[in-house]
Design a protein around this motif. Structure first.
Motif, PDB file in Angstrom:
ATOM      1  N   ASN A 133       0.856  -1.109  -0.207  1.00  0.00           N
ATOM      2  CA  ASN A 133      -0.018   0.071   0.171  1.00  0.00           C
ATOM      3  C   ASN A 133       0.730   1.322  -0.072  1.00  0.00           C
ATOM      4  N   HIS A 134       2.236   0.883  -0.241  1.00  0.00           N
ATOM      5  CA  HIS A 134       2.940   2.326  -0.443  1.00  0.00           C
ATOM      6  C   HIS A 134       2.822   3.060  -1.483  1.00  0.00           C
ATOM      7  N   SER A 135       2.943   4.427  -1.462  1.00  0.00           N
ATOM      8  CA  SER A 135       2.988   5.395  -2.417  1.00  0.00           C
ATOM      9  C   SER A 135       4.042   5.217  -3.374  1.00  0.00           C
ATOM     10  N   PHE A 136       4.316   5.764  -4.514  1.00  0.00           N
ATOM     11  CA  PHE A 136       5.588   5.366  -5.336  1.00  0.00           C
ATOM     12  C   PHE A 136       6.910   5.898  -4.706  1.00  0.00           C
ATOM     13  N   PRO A 177       1.833  -2.738 -10.115  1.00  0.00           N
ATOM     14  CA  PRO A 177       1.647  -1.976 -11.261  1.00  0.00           C
ATOM     15  C   PRO A 177       2.700  -0.747 -11.540  1.00  0.00           C
ATOM     16  N   ASP A 178       3.206  -0.406 -10.323  1.00  0.00           N
ATOM     17  CA  ASP A 178       3.970   0.863 -10.351  1.00  0.00           C
ATOM     18  C   ASP A 178       5.169   0.856 -11.249  1.00  0.00           C
ATOM     19  N   GLY A 179       5.805  -0.261 -11.013  1.00  0.00           N
ATOM     20  CA  GLY A 179       7.007  -0.280 -12.146  1.00  0.00           C
ATOM     21  C   GLY A 179       7.024  -0.854 -13.343  1.00  0.00           C
ATOM     22  N   SER A 180       5.653  -1.125 -13.576  1.00  0.00           N
ATOM     23  CA  SER A 180       5.405  -1.856 -14.817  1.00  0.00           C
ATOM     24  C   SER A 180       6.145  -1.020 -16.209  1.00  0.00           C
TER      25      SER A 180
END
Length: 343
Positions: A133-136, A177-180
């Motif tokens: 649940n961490h922000s980018f 999905p953040d580092g896709s």
């Protein structure tokens, strides 16, 4: 409490290992790396699996590998893994303990950061539960701190890896999905955090970025062209090559592997390394010939930019792991396919 007791015990083992026993001489940095990924080894030993030499004598697995020309050990590290026998373990503490043991045998060390609690590969790149649940911006800090922490633990145990992988088989990115690769700006930042953390511990450690399907030139060009655009920092391009998973014989695409190795070295001016390879355990001669061909291909990269080949879990016998691409026989002895590394 159980996990804390385990960690305390492991660290005690590490300190004991680092304070006694002479270190065997390793092959020098800069020489060709002939390696084995042995992430399953501690679990195999803990469950009572025994390793034997060709003459039937029981021996340490690492010694058996060393006798067959292996000079490098690759170890995966997960953030907070389960205790599952085959898909768990490989915590930072366990990885440090294994690295200390391998270095005592004179082995060179590669650390493979999965940035997950379990397997990360082209089909899955799940965030660790603690980071879910961490922000980018927090994820960037997570990658930096985790990488820095594990490498600092190794340094305190007198182990400095020669190579560090930032991510494992990441053609689609990592920490989805953040580092896709759908968001290359963010993926580039995550990769650079891993690089920066590594170099902060020791600037001489070489950082690897790793993709699968090493024969697939377009796959690699697409990824590394984007990495170049995002100014991703790295030292080595790592490739996996498994003819079995390509549903082919190596003779059908070894030329493509050679061409891709050459292209990566020239196009991006980087060293290249096959960090994962494997063949069917029941096809000993074919696997041996495949290994010889892969080693030859990497050695043939111009300007000495081909720096090594690593077999993925050669010791992971099918009788224990149910994995068909090990290089270990049903009688607990290494397959003669591994003799390819002697040459």
């Amino acid at each position: 409490m159980r996990n804390q007791i385990l960690k305390t015990s492991l660290l005690a083992v590490i300190l004991a290992l680092t304070s006694c026993a002479s270190i065997e001489l390793s092959s020098p940095k800069g020489s060709f790396a002939k390696g084995a990924d042995v992430g399953w080894l501690p679990q195999m030993e803990a469950t009572g699996y025994k390793f034997y030499d060709a003459d039937g004598s029981q021996k340490d697995c690492l010694q058996l590998l060393k006798d067959r020309g292996i000079n490098t050990i690759r170890l995966r590290v997960w953030v907070n893994p389960s205790d599952d026998r085959a898909s768990g373990h490989c915590s930072p503490e366990e990885t440090v303990a294994m690295a200390v043991r391998a270095q005592k045998m004179g082995m060179r060390i590669m650390i493979d950061f999965h940035y997950s609690d379990t397997w990360a590969d082209p089909g899955k790149q799940a965030k660790p539960a603690a980071w879910a649940n961490h922000s980018f911006p927090q994820l960037l800090e997570d990658v930096y701190q985790h990488t820095h922490s594990v490498l600092t633990m190794l340094k305190k145990a007198n182990v400095t890896p020669e190579w560090v992988q930032v991510g494992n088989e990441i053609p689609g990115g990592m920490l989805w999905p953040d580092g896709s690769t759908d968001n290359w700006v963010q993926l580039g930042q995550l990769l650079n955090k891993g690089y920066e953390a590594t170099k902060a511990v020791d600037k001489n450690i070489k950082v690897i970025v790793h993709l699968d399907q090493g024969n697939n030139s377009q796959r690699f060009r697409t990824f590394f062209d984007n990495a170049t655009t995002q100014k991703v920092k790295y030292d080595v391009i790592g490739l996996s090559y498994y003819p079995f998973w390509l549903k082919s014989d190596y003779t059908e695409n070894i030329a493509d592997l050679q061409n891709n190795l050459n292209d990566m070295a020239v196009r991006y001016n980087k060293e290249v390394m096959v960090v994962e390879v494997g063949g069917e355990d029941t096809k000993v001669e074919n696997t041996a010939n495949m290994l010889k061909a892969v080693i030859k291909a990497v050695r043939n990269v111009p300007n000495n930019k081909g720096i090594g080949v690593i077999y993925w879990e050669p010791e992971g016998a099918r009788s224990w792991s149910h994995y068909e691409l090990s290089a270990w026989m049903q009688d607990g002895k290494p397959s003669s396919a591994l003799d390819a590394f002697k040459e």
